[in-house]
Design an enzyme around this catalytic site. Structure first.
Site, short mmCIF file in Angstrom:
data_model
loop_
_atom_site.label_atom_id
_atom_site.label_comp_id
_atom_site.label_asym_id
_atom_site.label_seq_id
_atom_site.Cartn_x
_atom_site.Cartn_y
_atom_site.Cartn_z
N LYS A 47 18.76 -39.38 -40.96
CA LYS A 47 17.70 -40.22 -40.42
C LYS A 47 18.28 -41.53 -39.89
CE LYS A 47 14.42 -37.89 -43.35
NZ LYS A 47 13.76 -37.75 -44.64
N GLN A 91 12.17 -41.22 -49.63
CA GLN A 91 12.83 -39.91 -49.62
C GLN A 91 12.46 -39.13 -50.88
OE1 GLN A 91 14.72 -38.61 -47.03
NE2 GLN A 91 14.62 -36.73 -48.24
N ASP A 114 5.68 -40.77 -42.45
CA ASP A 114 5.85 -39.40 -42.92
C ASP A 114 4.49 -38.66 -42.93
OD1 ASP A 114 8.11 -38.03 -43.45
OD2 ASP A 114 8.32 -38.64 -45.55
#
Ligand code: NAP
Length: 277
Positions: A47, A91, A114
């Site tokens: 990322k 994460q 997300d």
């Protein structure tokens, strides 16, 4: 045809890079990484690399495995209140002592790039979400890129997680596909997949879908990422099925790069729509 997610992702990144080049202030993604899970570390590195490639700022906040839930939430609140940060991502997975739902829900909805907090997830189902979760969004880019019209097609999604299968089935319905959402308790799965035009697999079981499940499908999308003997493979037995279907994504180089490209897209969207409240 083998569908290269890598090439489709590159097109998305090139487009974003062009949009960002002329900006004085760049979009900023902040990532919280808890612990030392090697897979998580590698995903976060991917990322970061993608962010820097397109000219975004990237902030990595590493926390020890024994960090408390409150400390993680405090960091998120700090990021929520920081006007220089456009997108926040935690994460996953988190250590067992931390309530994932509580943590994700503490991200303000307009920085939840997300698309996983309860607000955005719920709004997806009434077609009013701010951010579509990155993997389903990336999968929809595949259909767009290969010009595949989903209208009236029979699509089987295998796996019903909040991360992939469930939001994906909602999106596919929006594009007028007829969706069968299957899971570990589904009976006669092979009968369902064989009569589908499209099969999308997201179960986390290495090479589970083999030639017994497929027969001349238009598109097979393999979301799985599994590590077997030090190598990465998908949920589909690629070698056994690649000549039995018309289009298929590989692992690696399929859905993975598109998930990251979609995260960049969502971050750019957050940056453009910044709400100063
Ligand atoms: P998950 O939360 O563990 O969910 C797995 C789903 O698969 C569950 O709904 C489960 O059914 C179903 N399932 C398991 N075994 C099955 C079987 N034999 N037949 C039918 N259904 C079965 O997993 P996830 O987070 O969705 O991830 C799935 C896979 O995708 C993993 O390999 C993950 O690493 C990968 N992934 C890849 C990306 C990417 O960017 N490429 C992104 C996210 C995830 P039940 O609900 O009945 O338990």
């Amino acid at each position: 045809m083998i569908i290269s997610g890598k090439i489709i992702a590159q097109k998305i990144k090139d487009d974003l890079k062009m949009k960002v080049e002329s900006l004085v202030k760049k979009p900023t993604l902040a990532v919280i990484l808890v612990g030392e899970n090697p897979a998580s570390i590698s995903y976060v590195k991917g990322k970061e690399k993608a962010c820097l490639e397109v000219g975004f700022n990237f902030i990595l906040n590493k926390m020890n495995e024994d960090v408390t839930e409150t400390e993680v939430i405090q960091k998120i609140i700090e990021f929520n209140n920081n006007n220089d940060i456009d997108g926040i991502l935690v994460q996953l997975p988190l250590p067992k002592h931390i309530n994932v739902r509580k943590v994700i829900d503490s991200i303000v909805y307009y920085k939840d790039v997300d698309g996983l907090n309860s607000y955005n997830a719920g709004r997806l189902f009434i077609d009013e979400t701010k951010f579509i979760p990155c993997t389903p969004l990336g999968i929809m880019e595949i259909f767009k890129d290969i010009n595949y019209d989903l209208t009236g097609k029979n699509v089987t999604v295998i796996g019903r997680s909040n991360l992939v299968g469930l939001p994906l089935s909602r999106l596919l319905t929006k594009y007028d596909a007829t969706v069968t959402l299957t899971h570990s308790k589904t009976k006669n799965l092979a009968e369902i997949t064989k009569r589908s035009d499209v099969v999308i697999v997201a179960i986390g079981d290495p090479r589970f879908i083999n030639e017994n499940y497929l027969d001349n499908q238009d598109v097979v999308i393999d979301v799985g990422i599994n590590r077997v003997d030090g190598k990465i493979c998908g949920d589909v037995d690629f070698e056994k099925v690649k000549d039995k279907v018309k289009n298929i994504t590989p692992v690696p180089g399929g859905v993975g790069p598109l998930t990251i490209a979609s995260l960049l897209k969502n971050t750019y969207q957050a940056f453009k729509e910044k709400i100063n409240d």
